[in-house]
Scaffold this motif. Structure first.
Motif, PDB file in Angstrom:
ATOM      1  N   HIS A 299       0.868  -1.177   0.000  1.00  0.00           N
ATOM      2  CA  HIS A 299       0.000   0.000   0.000  1.00  0.00           C
ATOM      3  C   HIS A 299       0.903   1.224   0.000  1.00  0.00           C
ATOM      4  N   SER A 300       0.735   2.051  -0.981  1.00  0.00           N
ATOM      5  CA  SER A 300       1.581   3.248  -1.060  1.00  0.00           C
ATOM      6  C   SER A 300       0.742   4.499  -0.906  1.00  0.00           C
ATOM      7  N   LYS A 301       1.440   5.544  -0.562  1.00  0.00           N
ATOM      8  CA  LYS A 301       0.808   6.850  -0.562  1.00  0.00           C
ATOM      9  C   LYS A 301       0.810   7.340  -2.004  1.00  0.00           C
ATOM     10  N   GLU A 302      -0.192   8.063  -2.365  1.00  0.00           N
ATOM     11  CA  GLU A 302      -0.326   8.559  -3.747  1.00  0.00           C
ATOM     12  C   GLU A 302       0.906   9.352  -4.187  1.00  0.00           C
ATOM     13  N   ASP A 303       1.531  10.049  -3.250  1.00  0.00           N
ATOM     14  CA  ASP A 303       2.659  10.917  -3.607  1.00  0.00           C
ATOM     15  C   ASP A 303       4.024  10.286  -3.292  1.00  0.00           C
ATOM     16  N   GLU A 304       4.068   8.991  -2.985  1.00  0.00           N
ATOM     17  CA  GLU A 304       5.342   8.358  -2.646  1.00  0.00           C
ATOM     18  C   GLU A 304       6.215   8.209  -3.892  1.00  0.00           C
ATOM     19  N   ASN A 305       7.488   8.523  -3.738  1.00  0.00           N
ATOM     20  CA  ASN A 305       8.435   8.395  -4.840  1.00  0.00           C
ATOM     21  C   ASN A 305       8.650   6.929  -5.204  1.00  0.00           C
ATOM     22  N   VAL A 306       8.760   6.682  -6.503  1.00  0.00           N
ATOM     23  CA  VAL A 306       9.025   5.346  -7.026  1.00  0.00           C
ATOM     24  C   VAL A 306      10.330   5.423  -7.821  1.00  0.00           C
ATOM     25  N   TYR A 307      11.199   4.434  -7.594  1.00  0.00           N
ATOM     26  CA  TYR A 307      12.506   4.411  -8.238  1.00  0.00           C
ATOM     27  C   TYR A 307      12.660   3.173  -9.108  1.00  0.00           C
ATOM     28  N   TYR A 308      13.426   3.338 -10.175  1.00  0.00           N
ATOM     29  CA  TYR A 308      13.767   2.243 -11.072  1.00  0.00           C
ATOM     30  C   TYR A 308      15.216   1.870 -10.810  1.00  0.00           C
ATOM     31  N   GLY A 309      15.462   0.573 -10.735  1.00  0.00           N
ATOM     32  CA  GLY A 309      16.827   0.116 -10.537  1.00  0.00           C
ATOM     33  C   GLY A 309      17.004  -1.267 -11.118  1.00  0.00           C
TER      34      GLY A 309
END
Length: 96
Positions: free
Chosen positions: A64-74
């Motif tokens: 469950h994430s917050k709508e504004d949580e940063n997402v990273y690609y790695g």
């Protein structure tokens, strides 16, 4: 915590990653934010394989994430191959 490009982090426990990589908390080398890598936020890039895997992982791991949580690609190294993955910022832990 400030997430930096080209730095390794440990992903918090994930049943999805355990099934995929044989380890529940693999190391990931961050390449950048989703919107930088894909040119937009991940939710608008549903045709990208890493995004599809991310959606499946959210379901399997009950994330469950917050709508504004940063997402990273790695990239996660698996059997000599680097595989792209998306992770929420809150899933990343610093390595000592």
């Amino acid at each position: 915590m400030k997430i930096k490009k080209d730095k390794s982090y440990r992903v918090k426990s994930s049943e999805f990653f355990k099934n995929k990589y044989g380890i529940e908390n693999p190391l990931i080398v961050i390449e950048g934010r989703d919107k930088v890598i894909f040119g937009d936020v991940w939710k608008k890039r549903t045709y990208v394989p890493a995004v599809l895997a991310f959606v499946m992982r959210q379901i399997q791991d009950n994330l469950h994430s917050k709508e504004d949580e940063n997402v990273y690609y790695g990239k996660i190294k698996f059997q000599g191959i680097l595989l792209g993955e998306l992770v929420f910022e809150s899933e990343l832990e610093k390595i000592s």
